[in-house]
Motif scaffolding. Structure first.
Motif, PDB file in Angstrom:
ATOM      1  N   LEU A   1     -22.143 -29.103 -71.386  1.00 49.90           N
ATOM      2  CA  LEU A   1     -21.051 -29.434 -70.468  1.00 49.90           C
ATOM      3  C   LEU A   1     -20.650 -30.905 -70.602  1.00 49.90           C
ATOM      4  O   LEU A   1     -20.859 -31.732 -69.715  1.00 49.90           O
ATOM      5  CB  LEU A   1     -21.451 -29.092 -69.036  1.00 49.90           C
ATOM      6  N   MET A   2     -20.053 -31.199 -71.747  1.00 48.51           N
ATOM      7  CA  MET A   2     -19.507 -32.506 -72.073  1.00 48.51           C
ATOM      8  C   MET A   2     -18.096 -32.313 -72.609  1.00 48.51           C
ATOM      9  O   MET A   2     -17.699 -31.206 -72.975  1.00 48.51           O
ATOM     10  CB  MET A   2     -20.381 -33.201 -73.119  1.00 48.51           C
ATOM     11  N   SER A   3     -17.340 -33.394 -72.676  1.00 51.44           N
ATOM     12  CA  SER A   3     -15.948 -33.310 -73.116  1.00 51.44           C
ATOM     13  C   SER A   3     -15.832 -32.752 -74.529  1.00 51.44           C
ATOM     14  O   SER A   3     -16.563 -33.172 -75.436  1.00 51.44           O
ATOM     15  CB  SER A   3     -15.303 -34.688 -73.057  1.00 51.44           C
ATOM     16  N   SER A   4     -14.911 -31.824 -74.710  1.00 47.29           N
ATOM     17  CA  SER A   4     -14.673 -31.239 -76.025  1.00 47.29           C
ATOM     18  C   SER A   4     -13.613 -31.993 -76.822  1.00 47.29           C
ATOM     19  O   SER A   4     -13.545 -31.854 -78.045  1.00 47.29           O
ATOM     20  CB  SER A   4     -14.226 -29.777 -75.880  1.00 47.29           C
ATOM     21  N   GLU A   5     -12.783 -32.761 -76.168  1.00 47.61           N
ATOM     22  CA  GLU A   5     -11.655 -33.423 -76.829  1.00 47.61           C
ATOM     23  C   GLU A   5     -12.100 -34.249 -78.029  1.00 47.61           C
ATOM     24  O   GLU A   5     -11.402 -34.300 -79.052  1.00 47.61           O
ATOM     25  CB  GLU A   5     -10.904 -34.310 -75.830  1.00 47.61           C
ATOM     26  N   VAL A   6     -13.254 -34.902 -77.923  1.00 52.32           N
ATOM     27  CA  VAL A   6     -13.713 -35.760 -79.013  1.00 52.32           C
ATOM     28  C   VAL A   6     -14.065 -34.958 -80.264  1.00 52.32           C
ATOM     29  O   VAL A   6     -14.279 -35.541 -81.334  1.00 52.32           O
ATOM     30  CB  VAL A   6     -14.910 -36.618 -78.574  1.00 52.32           C
ATOM     31  N   GLY A   7     -14.133 -33.632 -80.146  1.00 45.28           N
ATOM     32  CA  GLY A   7     -14.440 -32.776 -81.278  1.00 45.28           C
ATOM     33  C   GLY A   7     -13.223 -32.232 -81.994  1.00 45.28           C
ATOM     34  O   GLY A   7     -13.371 -31.372 -82.882  1.00 45.28           O
ATOM     35  N   ARG A   8     -12.036 -32.704 -81.646  1.00 43.88           N
ATOM     36  CA  ARG A   8     -10.843 -32.229 -82.357  1.00 43.88           C
ATOM     37  C   ARG A   8     -10.959 -32.566 -83.841  1.00 43.88           C
ATOM     38  O   ARG A   8     -11.158 -33.725 -84.218  1.00 43.88           O
ATOM     39  CB  ARG A   8      -9.581 -32.884 -81.791  1.00 43.88           C
ATOM     40  N   PRO A   9     -10.840 -31.567 -84.720  1.00 41.53           N
ATOM     41  CA  PRO A   9     -10.973 -31.827 -86.159  1.00 41.53           C
ATOM     42  C   PRO A   9      -9.957 -32.828 -86.699  1.00 41.53           C
ATOM     43  O   PRO A   9     -10.233 -33.520 -87.687  1.00 41.53           O
ATOM     44  CB  PRO A   9     -10.774 -30.440 -86.786  1.00 41.53           C
ATOM     45  N   ILE A  10      -8.804 -32.932 -86.055  1.00 46.33           N
ATOM     46  CA  ILE A  10      -7.752 -33.800 -86.577  1.00 46.33           C
ATOM     47  C   ILE A  10      -8.185 -35.259 -86.604  1.00 46.33           C
ATOM     48  O   ILE A  10      -7.665 -36.060 -87.399  1.00 46.33           O
ATOM     49  CB  ILE A  10      -6.446 -33.625 -85.761  1.00 46.33           C
ATOM     50  N   TYR A  11      -9.156 -35.648 -85.780  1.00 47.06           N
ATOM     51  CA  TYR A  11      -9.657 -37.028 -85.840  1.00 47.06           C
ATOM     52  C   TYR A  11     -10.215 -37.348 -87.226  1.00 47.06           C
ATOM     53  O   TYR A  11     -10.143 -38.493 -87.692  1.00 47.06           O
ATOM     54  CB  TYR A  11     -10.753 -37.247 -84.795  1.00 47.06           C
ATOM     55  N   LEU A  12     -10.788 -36.350 -87.889  1.00 49.43           N
ATOM     56  CA  LEU A  12     -11.376 -36.582 -89.207  1.00 49.43           C
ATOM     57  C   LEU A  12     -10.330 -36.873 -90.266  1.00 49.43           C
ATOM     58  O   LEU A  12     -10.654 -37.417 -91.332  1.00 49.43           O
ATOM     59  CB  LEU A  12     -12.231 -35.388 -89.624  1.00 49.43           C
ATOM     60  N   ASP A  13      -9.085 -36.527 -89.995  1.00 50.61           N
ATOM     61  CA  ASP A  13      -8.010 -36.845 -90.936  1.00 50.61           C
ATOM     62  C   ASP A  13      -7.911 -38.354 -91.128  1.00 50.61           C
ATOM     63  O   ASP A  13      -7.864 -38.856 -92.260  1.00 50.61           O
ATOM     64  CB  ASP A  13      -6.688 -36.277 -90.411  1.00 50.61           C
ATOM     65  N   GLN A  14      -7.906 -39.106 -90.037  1.00 52.96           N
ATOM     66  CA  GLN A  14      -7.814 -40.560 -90.128  1.00 52.96           C
ATOM     67  C   GLN A  14      -9.068 -41.153 -90.757  1.00 52.96           C
ATOM     68  O   GLN A  14      -8.994 -42.096 -91.551  1.00 52.96           O
ATOM     69  CB  GLN A  14      -7.587 -41.172 -88.745  1.00 52.96           C
ATOM     70  N   VAL A  15     -10.229 -40.594 -90.412  1.00 54.10           N
ATOM     71  CA  VAL A  15     -11.472 -41.090 -91.005  1.00 54.10           C
ATOM     72  C   VAL A  15     -11.443 -40.905 -92.523  1.00 54.10           C
ATOM     73  O   VAL A  15     -11.797 -41.812 -93.294  1.00 54.10           O
ATOM     74  CB  VAL A  15     -12.697 -40.368 -90.407  1.00 54.10           C
ATOM     75  N   ALA A  16     -11.001 -39.733 -92.974  1.00 54.12           N
ATOM     76  CA  ALA A  16     -10.946 -39.459 -94.415  1.00 54.12           C
ATOM     77  C   ALA A  16      -9.904 -40.330 -95.118  1.00 54.12           C
ATOM     78  O   ALA A  16     -10.090 -40.693 -96.284  1.00 54.12           O
ATOM     79  CB  ALA A  16     -10.651 -37.982 -94.647  1.00 54.12           C
ATOM     80  N   LEU A  17      -8.827 -40.674 -94.431  1.00 54.86           N
ATOM     81  CA  LEU A  17      -7.839 -41.585 -95.005  1.00 54.86           C
ATOM     82  C   LEU A  17      -8.421 -42.988 -95.164  1.00 54.86           C
ATOM     83  O   LEU A  17      -8.171 -43.670 -96.168  1.00 54.86           O
ATOM     84  CB  LEU A  17      -6.590 -41.634 -94.124  1.00 54.86           C
ATOM     85  N   ASP A  18      -9.198 -43.415 -94.172  1.00 59.10           N
ATOM     86  CA  ASP A  18      -9.784 -44.754 -94.214  1.00 59.10           C
ATOM     87  C   ASP A  18     -10.969 -44.833 -95.166  1.00 59.10           C
ATOM     88  O   ASP A  18     -11.248 -45.903 -95.736  1.00 59.10           O
ATOM     89  CB  ASP A  18     -10.233 -45.171 -92.809  1.00 59.10           C
TER      90      ASP A  18
END
Length: 268
Positions: A152-169
């Motif tokens: 029971l913690m926030s799920s928003e931080v698990g959005r896969p789209i965040y990894l798009d920016q990480v992979a770009l960087d």
């Protein structure tokens, strides 16, 4: 060869942590009252013909739920069956960088896993960036969770789209997103398709519950992008592999999914 890309041998403090109350409710189980013997984990692997499991440390902010040294001790007892995955506290970046180096050079671990929901921070948070640099320099994958959280913690931080920016960087960084990204599985597929070094593992889901879009991806251009995982002990390997035939994978795609991709990604 079948390789489990995400498992853990839980310590008692990990298994009893109140954060997992929702998982026990789902599975209709009670937290254990005694330490789980390592032999039980090996027996669970044997029952499903799992040759190797990557077992993970769990580092929450300010506390070790499963320490890196404990994982190293498990691997030492079964070096032919278990492969270590380290974890670090992103709130202490320099300490984390030194610990990643120790995990790889001294403990022989093959990857580092950090779960965004434990720190309530997405993978684009600045505190993650020293971790990515260290993983690149040490030549090991960064593993994380994508999708909603069972605890029971926030799920928003698990959005896969965040990894798009990480992979770009960090285009050199190998990223493995566990738990298939549900309910954002299409996001996960899009990011894995876009970036050469981004992969998905199926931990925490049985083959019967894989979304149809993921199955289509595995049958087609994503055959080299998806790794089998269990999230043991939440799901035992034998249960995770039930209904595998439902996927209707070609022999080549099935071999890649069950072990070939993990062998390549983790340099096993």
């Amino acid at each position: 060869m079948i390789i489990d890309a995400w498992a853990q041998h839980p310590t008692l403090r990990h298994a009893q942590d109140p954060i997992f109350a929702s998982l026990h409710r789902w599975n209709k189980t009670e937290p254990p009252k005694e330490e789980i013997p390592l032999s039980l984990t090996i027996a669970a692997m044997d029952a499903a013909k799992i040759e190797k499991s990557l077992i993970s440390a769990w580092q929450a902010p300010g506390r070790d739920m499963i320490s890196n040294d404990e994982v190293a001790s498990f691997v030492k007892k079964y070096p032919d069956r278990l492969i270590g995955v380290g974890s670090v506290d992103i709130s202490k970046p320099m300490q984390a960088v030194r610990e990643i180096k120790r995990c790889v050079e001294d403990l022989g671990f093959k990857a580092i896993r950090v779960l965004p929901w434990l720190s309530e921070a997405p993978p684009t948070d600045r505190r993650f960036y020293p971790i990515y640099v260290a993983c690149c320099e040490m030549g090991v994958p960064f593993c994380t969770q994508i999708g909603h959280t069972g605890p029971l913690m926030s799920s928003e931080v698990g959005r896969p789209i965040y990894l798009d920016q990480v992979a770009l960087d960090f285009p050199e960084l190998v990223i493995v997103g566990g738990h298939i990204g549900y309910p954002w599985t299409q996001e996960a597929i899009a990011v894995a398709t876009k970036h050469e070094n981004v992969f998905i593992d199926t931990s925490a889901y049985t083959a019967k519950r894989y979304p149809e879009e993921l199955i289509a991806f595995m049958r087609g251009h994503g055959a080299k992008k998806v790794l089998f995982g269990t999230n043991y002990p939440m799901i035992f390997p034998q249960k995770a592999l039930e209904h595998l035939d439902r996927l209707a994978l070609s022999d080549e795609a099935k071999e890649l999914f069950l072990g070939g991709n993990a062998k390549r990604v983790f340099k096993i």
